[in-house]
Design a protein around this motif. Structure first.
Motif, short mmCIF file in Angstrom:
data_model
loop_
_atom_site.label_atom_id
_atom_site.label_comp_id
_atom_site.label_asym_id
_atom_site.label_seq_id
_atom_site.Cartn_x
_atom_site.Cartn_y
_atom_site.Cartn_z
N LEU A 193 0.83 -1.21 0.00
CA LEU A 193 0.00 0.00 0.00
C LEU A 193 0.86 1.26 0.00
N ILE A 196 2.52 1.63 -3.45
CA ILE A 196 1.57 2.12 -4.46
C ILE A 196 1.41 3.62 -4.34
N PHE A 197 1.28 4.11 -3.10
CA PHE A 197 1.12 5.56 -2.93
C PHE A 197 2.39 6.30 -3.33
N ARG A 200 2.37 6.18 -7.32
CA ARG A 200 1.27 6.89 -7.99
C ARG A 200 1.04 8.29 -7.43
N SER A 203 -4.03 8.56 -3.49
CA SER A 203 -4.57 7.53 -2.61
C SER A 203 -5.20 6.38 -3.39
N THR A 204 -5.18 5.20 -2.77
CA THR A 204 -5.84 4.04 -3.37
C THR A 204 -7.30 3.96 -2.95
N TYR A 391 -10.84 9.95 -6.50
CA TYR A 391 -9.55 9.66 -5.85
C TYR A 391 -8.85 10.96 -5.47
N ASP A 395 -2.50 11.63 0.59
CA ASP A 395 -2.68 10.39 1.33
C ASP A 395 -3.82 10.60 2.32
#
Length: 587
Positions: A193, A196-197, A200, A203-204, A391, A395
Motif C-alpha cells: 500500500l 503504491i502511494f 502513484r 490515494s488508493t 480519488y 494520502d
C-alpha cells in the motif's frame, strides 16, 4: 480468579455472543486486574491471623475494612470500563461491557467465594498453625515506612518539578489519525500500500458520489475533476466518450477499418528462418555494442549521454555473447526450429489482434449497453443511477489531506460517502467520545470515593496520586512523541479506574491506623503485588504484532507503573506532612 474468568466467558457468550479483535484483549486485562482483589483480601486475612485472631474474626476484619476498600476500588475500575459503552464504536462498546461485567464478577468471586474457601481450608487448623501460615515474609521492608518519608518536603519538591515538566510535555501531545499506523508495519499488504502511494502519488481509496443519470454524472465529473485535491474521477463516462467526441472520431475509425481490409492474415509464417543471416546479424550487433562502449568511454567525463550509453551497451554484451555461444552449439535444423517458434509466437499475437480489429463496427456511436457487463454493473445501478469514484491527490489516511479532500467534495456533492468520509467523521467522534468517557469515569469514580470516605480531606488524598499519575504519563508521551491514536485512546478512562484503587487502599489504611503503615502491614505488600500483576497483564499486549494493541499495552503499562510510583512514593510524603502537622491525628 479462575472462577471469575469462567463466569466472564459465560457472560460473554450469553449476552454478547462473541469476542471481536478488540474485546478479546479483555482476557489479559482481567487476568491482571481481577487477581488484585483476592491479593488484598488474602493479605489482610493473613495479617489478622498473624495477630492471633481466629478464622471467623480475621475474615470479619478483612472484609469489613479491606473488603470495603476493595469494593470501592473494584467498582471504580468497573465504572471506568462501563463508560466505554456510551461511545458509537461497537467494538469498544462490547469491550466495555465485557470488561466491566468481568470486574464485577471478580468482585463477587473474591468477596463471596474466596472467604468461603478460607473457612473450609482453615476452620480446623490450630492457632499456632494459622499464625505460622500467616508469617509476613515481607517484614524486612517494614523500616521503609519511616525511611522513605524522612525528607517529605524534598521529595514533594522533586515531584513538583516532574509535574511542571510533564505539564509542559502535555502541550506537545498529538493524536495520530492514520489507521494504517495501527497495522503491523511488516505486513506485505501494508508495504505494498505504501509503495503504491509512493509510485502513484495519490490515494488508493476513493469517495463515492451518486448521480441520477449519465448526464448528471458528466456534469459532476467535470466539477469534481476541477477540485484542487482530486487526482482523478472514475465512472462509466471514463469508458464512454461524449457523443460529440464519438461523432468526430467515427470517420477516423472507418478509415482504419477500411485499411485493414487489404491486410492478409492467413499468411503462413512457419517457413524456416534464414539461420545464416541470423548469425551474421547477431555478430554485427555484438561487435557494434563493443565498439559503442569503447567510443562512449572517451566522452565519459564530458557528457551524461556517454555514461548512459556505457551502461546500456555494457548490459547488452553479456547476453549477446551467451546467445552467440548457444547458437554455435546448435545444428542448423534445431536453431531454425527454435527461432521459428519465437517468430510464430510474435506474429501469431499480432495476427490475433489484427483479426479482432477487423471485427469492430463503426456504423454508430457506442452506448452503455455496448460495454462489458462487469463495467456497467460496477458503475450503473438497475434504477439507472451512476456511480463516480473520486480519488484524492494526497494520502487520505492522514488527517489533514483527508479533511481537505472531504470538505471540497461535500461542497460539490453533499451526499458523498465512502471510506474517506467515514474516517473523516468517525475518528474525530471516537476521539471526543473517549475524552468524554474519561471525564465521565473521573466524575463517577469521584462520587464513589466520596461515598466511601465522606470527608473532603481523605477524598483529596485518595485522588491525588491518580491525578499526578495521569499528568506524568501524558507528559511523558509528549516528551517522547508517543501519540494517542484511535486504539490507545481507550486507555484514558481505563487508567483512571485502575490507578485510583491504589490511593484508596493506602488512604483507607491510613484512616484506620492513623499513621503510615504500608510495609509493616499487608497493605504495601498487596499493593505491590496487585500493581505488578496488573502491569504484567498489560505488558503481555506488547508482544502483539498489531500496532494498535501494542500501543494500548504500552500506555496502560506506563500508566500503571507511574501510578504505583505516585501512590507508593509520593502519597506517603503528603501523609507524613499531615501526620507531623496534625497533633490530633486524622480521624
Amino acid at each position: 480468579l479462575g472462577m471469575a474468568m469462567a463466569w466472564t466467558l459465560g457472560f460473554t457468550m450469553i449476552v454478547i455472543g462473541h469476542f471481536n479483535i478488540i474485546s478479546f484483549a479483555v482476557i489479559p486485562m482481567v487476568l491482571g486486574l481481577g487477581i488484585d482483589f483476592g491479593i488484598q483480601i488474602l493479605g489482610r486475612y493473613e495479617e489478622e491471623l498473624g495477630n492471633g485472631k481466629h478464622v471467623q474474626e480475621a475474615l470479619r476484619t478483612a472484609l469489613s475494612v479491606t473488603g470495603v476498600a476493595v469494593l470501592t476500588g473494584g467498582t471504580t475500575t468497573a465504572a471506568a470500563f462501563f463508560t466505554l459503552c456510551f461511545n458509537d464504536f461497537l467494538g469498544l462498546r462490547e469491550l466495555g461491557a465485557i470488561a466491566g461485567a468481568s470486574i464485577v464478577l471478580c468482585l463477587v468471586a473474591n468477596l463471596v467465594t474466596l472467604p468461603a474457601i478460607f473457612v473450609l481450608r482453615d476452620r480446623r487448623r490450630s492457632s499456632e498453625v494459622l499464625r505460622k501460615q500467616a508469617a509476613n515474609s515481607w517484614g524486612f521492608l517494614a523500616p521503609l515506612d519511616q525511611t522513605m518519608v524522612r525528607y517529605p518536603k524534598t521529595a514533594l519538591m522533586f515531584s513538583v518539578a516532574i509535574t511542571l515538566l510533564s505539564i509542559y510535555g502535555i502541550f506537545m501531545i498529538r493524536f495520530d489519525y492514520n489507521l494504517i499506523h495501527l497495522q503491523n508495519q511488516k505486513m506485505e499488504s501494508v508495504k505494498v500500500l505504501r509503495e503504491i502511494f509512493r509510485v502513484r502519488e495519490n490515494s488508493t481509496l476513493f469517495a463515492s458520489v451518486v448521480a441520477n443519470d449519465l448526464a448528471e454524472a458528466r456534469l459532476l465529473e467535470k466539477k469534481l475533476t476541477a477540485l484542487p485535491s482530486v487526482a482523478r474521477v472514475e465512472s462509466l463516462t471514463s469508458f464512454l466518450p461524449e457523443d460529440e467526441v464519438q461523432e468526430e472520431k467515427l470517420p477516423i475509425i472507418r478509415r482504419i477499418l477500411a485499411s485493414l481490409n487489404d491486410v492478409k492474415l492467413d499468411t503462413d509464417v512457419s517457413d524456416q528462418v534464414d539461420v545464416d543471416r541470423a548469425k551474421r546479424d547477431l555478430k554485427f550487433f555484438l561487435e557494434s555494442s563493443r565498439k559503442a562502449v569503447v567510443e562512449a568511454r572517451k566522452y565519459k567525463g564530458l557528457a551524461k549521454q556517454a555514461r548512459e550509453a556505457i551502461e546500456v551497451f555494457s548490459g547488452l554484451i553479456p547476453p549477446l555473447e551467451r546467445m552467440q555461444k548457444a547458437m554455435e552449439g546448435l545444428t542448423q535444423q534445431e536453431l531454425g526450429k527454435r527461432l521459428n517458434q519465437s517468430q510464430v509466437k510474435v506474429f501469431g499475437s499480432m495476427k490475433r489482434n489484427l483479426a479482432w480489429l477487423k471485427t469492430q463496427k463503426a456504423d454508430r456511436i457506442i452506448g452503455p449497453m455496448d460495454l462489458p457487463q462487469d463495467i456497467t454493473s460496477m458503475f450503473i445501478s438497475p434504477s439507472g443511477k451512476a456511480l463516480l469514484q473520486v480519488y484524492s491527490k494526497g494520502d487520505i489516511w492522514e488527517r489533514e489531506p483527508n479533511c481537505r479532500f472531504v470538505k471540497e467534495l461535500q461542497r460539490v456533492a453533499p451526499n458523498v460517502t465512502g471510506t474517506p468520509v467515514q474516517n473523516f467523521e468517525y475518528i474525530e467522534l471516537l476521539r471526543t467520545s473517549f475524552l468524554d468517557a474519561a471525564v465521565c469515569a473521573f466524575v463517577t469514580i469521584l462520587v464513589l470515593i466520596v461515598f466511601h470516605f465522606r470527608t473532603l480531606k481523605l477524598v483529596t488524598l485518595a485522588v491525588f496520586p491518580l491525578v499526578l499519575a495521569v499528568i506524568w504519563r501524558t507528559g511523558l508521551m509528549g516528551w517522547y512523541d508517543i501519540p494517542f491514536n484511535p486504539a490507545n485512546i481507550v486507555t484514558l478512562p481505563l487508567i483512571i479506574g485502575i490507578d485510583v484503587a491504589y490511593g484508596v487502599y493506602i488512604v483507607d489504611r491510613f484512616r484506620e491506623d492513623r499513621r503510615i503503615t504500608m510495609f509493616s502491614t499487608s497493605t504495601g505488600k498487596a499493593i505491590i503485588m496487585t500493581g505488578l500483576t496488573s502491569l504484567f497483564g498489560f505488558l503481555s499486549l506488547l508482544v502483539s504484532r498489531y500496532e494498535g494493541m501494542y500501543s494500548i499495552g504500552l500506555l496502560m503499562s506506563l500508566g500503571i507503573g507511574i501510578g504505583m510510583i505516585t501512590t507508593i512514593l509520593v502519597l506517603p510524603q503528603v501523609l507524613a506532612l499531615l501526620t507531623n502537622n496534625d497533633t490530633n491525628k486524622p480521624e
